[in-house]
Design a protein around this motif. Structure first.
Motif, mmCIF file in Angstrom:
data_model
loop_
_atom_site.group_PDB
_atom_site.id
_atom_site.type_symbol
_atom_site.label_atom_id
_atom_site.label_comp_id
_atom_site.label_asym_id
_atom_site.label_seq_id
_atom_site.Cartn_x
_atom_site.Cartn_y
_atom_site.Cartn_z
ATOM 1 N N SER A 64 -13.950 15.378 -19.234
ATOM 2 C CA SER A 64 -14.227 16.795 -19.454
ATOM 3 C C SER A 64 -14.661 17.497 -18.175
ATOM 4 O O SER A 64 -14.473 18.705 -18.009
ATOM 5 C CB SER A 64 -15.312 16.964 -20.518
ATOM 6 N N GLU A 65 -15.255 16.741 -17.234
ATOM 7 C CA GLU A 65 -15.735 17.338 -15.991
ATOM 8 C C GLU A 65 -14.647 17.358 -14.912
ATOM 9 O O GLU A 65 -14.516 18.334 -14.180
ATOM 10 C CB GLU A 65 -16.965 16.581 -15.481
ATOM 11 N N GLU A 67 -11.601 17.663 -15.294
ATOM 12 C CA GLU A 67 -10.594 18.667 -15.640
ATOM 13 C C GLU A 67 -11.099 20.095 -15.459
ATOM 14 O O GLU A 67 -10.315 21.038 -15.571
ATOM 15 C CB GLU A 67 -10.135 18.446 -17.089
ATOM 16 N N ASP A 68 -12.393 20.245 -15.187
ATOM 17 C CA ASP A 68 -12.962 21.562 -14.908
ATOM 18 C C ASP A 68 -12.843 21.816 -13.402
ATOM 19 O O ASP A 68 -13.452 21.113 -12.592
ATOM 20 C CB ASP A 68 -14.429 21.606 -15.354
ATOM 21 N N GLU A 69 -12.055 22.801 -13.020
ATOM 22 C CA GLU A 69 -11.749 23.023 -11.605
ATOM 23 C C GLU A 69 -12.993 23.285 -10.774
ATOM 24 O O GLU A 69 -13.140 22.761 -9.662
ATOM 25 C CB GLU A 69 -10.760 24.176 -11.456
ATOM 26 N N ARG A 71 -16.163 22.494 -11.473
ATOM 27 C CA ARG A 71 -17.045 21.337 -11.455
ATOM 28 C C ARG A 71 -16.537 20.256 -10.507
ATOM 29 O O ARG A 71 -17.321 19.603 -9.812
ATOM 30 C CB ARG A 71 -17.172 20.779 -12.873
ATOM 31 N N LYS A 239 -24.428 20.421 -16.213
ATOM 32 C CA LYS A 239 -24.165 21.448 -17.224
ATOM 33 C C LYS A 239 -25.455 21.848 -17.955
ATOM 34 O O LYS A 239 -26.277 20.991 -18.290
ATOM 35 C CB LYS A 239 -23.137 20.946 -18.241
ATOM 36 N N TYR A 292 -21.938 25.529 -15.874
ATOM 37 C CA TYR A 292 -22.314 24.753 -14.695
ATOM 38 C C TYR A 292 -22.844 25.762 -13.677
ATOM 39 O O TYR A 292 -22.094 26.642 -13.239
ATOM 40 C CB TYR A 292 -21.109 24.024 -14.098
#
Length: 386
Positions: A64-65, A67-69, A71, A239, A292
């Motif tokens: 999940s992290e 894939e977060d640009e 983060r 987060k 974040y």
């Protein structure tokens, strides 16, 4: 020191802090580190120092992290540096391995540990550094099914995911009869924080688990260290999840959970993470908001470097501390808490010892110290029956 400057200067100021160069314990060969989560600003900076020092790093990448640009941007920048032709990055790409794994799933933890061993041959130091913070008073976290799930999610992230990695790694460390497990928590493991009860509860649970585990693994020469920075460090580098706010716990009505306002102000400093207050107020359709925090690079350095340097100095040490508090603010807060506990213990020692069926030297000594005023507040004396 870094925490103090951060709170005085604020995340957007340009105050500089003199932090000494990182130090490492003496060791005969490079160590292999396994990070349970490698995408926080703190861990990215730690990895840079470890690679520069010659160590190897297996970097856990929660799906999940990664894939977060936003983060994952710093970690991906680090990987690009490792692959570059820079002379000061020579060999780095061969000493780091990113491994996708969700710590909440035991099978993925076992597979990640196996991949790290297949790549580097062993694991010397397990750094449990997965974290996120749920913000909300006890009542606010019990208003509906969604907020109740936040409680379970908090324990899944902070407690169970770390426990899964520990269980996956222990047989390897036990077999080679050496190793070091480091748990990165915070002083919330000592001190309850209003407005973050589940964050504190999951942290306390993890520390209690590790305090017990330390005795079990000591015969196998496996060391255990809990590292506790000030609460702002793990919270602002991971987060933050804001539960809908009830009006009774608004700072205008109840000043106790004031940390919500502090964290909201930090998140609101950047336009991309600013929170619409209407979204988290308890109205017809309150919303859970996750962010974040986005801080400047300089602010991140000031926030985390003292903790980073503590980890480099402790990781793999021949005789590491069982618990290490980072920064004088954290030390002062914990000492004050322990002082209060000690004073209350002495104030009510007569009540404690009154239930003893068999009198003992320990009990008599406790009552004697209480009569002498040891640990009591000035002017108070405990009287006892002979």
């Amino acid at each position: 020191m870094a925490e103090r400057k951060m709170s005085e200067a604020g995340p957007g100021k340009d105050a500089k802090i003199p932090i000494p160069p990182a130090s490492f314990p003496t060791h005969n060969s490079p160590r292999v580190w396994f990070m349970t989560s490698a995408l926080s600003p703190l861990i990215v900076r730690l990895i840079r120092l470890l690679l520069a020092h010659g160590d190897y790093v297996a970097a856990g990448l929660p799906p999940s992290e990664i894939e977060d640009e936003d983060r994952s941007a710093e970690f991906k920048e680090l990987i690009n540096e490792c692959k570059s032709d820079r002379r000061d990055r020579e060999g780095w790409k061969d000493r780091i391995r990113g491994i996708r794994c969700d710590g909440r799933i035991m099978g993925q933890c076992g597979a990640a540990v196996a991949e790290a061993v297949a790549t580097f041959g062993r694991i010397d130091i397990l750094l449990c550094c997965t974290s996120e913070a749920v913000v909300g008073a006890v009542e606010e976290l019990s208003t509906n099914a969604a907020t109740q799930n936040l409680v379970r999610d908090q324990f899944e992230t902070i407690f169970f995911s770390q426990v899964n990695f520990i269980k996956a790694t222990l047989p390897l460390l036990r077999e080679k009869r050496t190793g070091h497990i480091i748990i990165l928590t915070g002083i919330t493991g000592h001190i309850g924080t209003p407005g973050m009860p589940m964050y504190c509860a999951s942290t306390w649970a993890l520390e209690g688990y590790c305090d017990s585990l330390a005795y079990e693994i000591a015969p196998f020469n496996i060391k255990m260290t809990i590292v506790q920075p000030n609460k702002e460090i793990p919270v602002l580098s991971n987060k933050i999840i804001f539960a809908p706010q009830l009006p009774q716990y608004d700072s205008a009505n109840n000043p106790a959970p004031g940390l919500r306002d502090i964290l909201s102000n930090v998140v609101n400093l950047h336009p991309d993470t600013s929170i619409d207050d209407a979204k988290i107020k308890h109205k017809k359709q309150p919303k859970i908001v996750s962010k974040y925090p986005i801080l400047t690079s300089d602010s991140k350095d000031r926030l985390v470097l003292e903790t980073v340097h503590a980890l480099t100095a402790i990781g793999g040490h021949e005789n590491p501390p069982a618990r290490h508090i980072v920064g004088y603010e954290g030390v002062a807060s914990v000492k004050e808490k322990l002082k209060t506990v000690s004073e209350e213990l002495e104030d009510f020692v007569e009540v404690s010892c009154a239930v003893d069926i068999f009198k003992s030297d320990v009990g008599r000594a406790a009552l004697s110290n209480a009569n002498k005023g040891i640990g009591n507040t000035p002017g108070t004396t405990v009287t006892t029956d002979s």
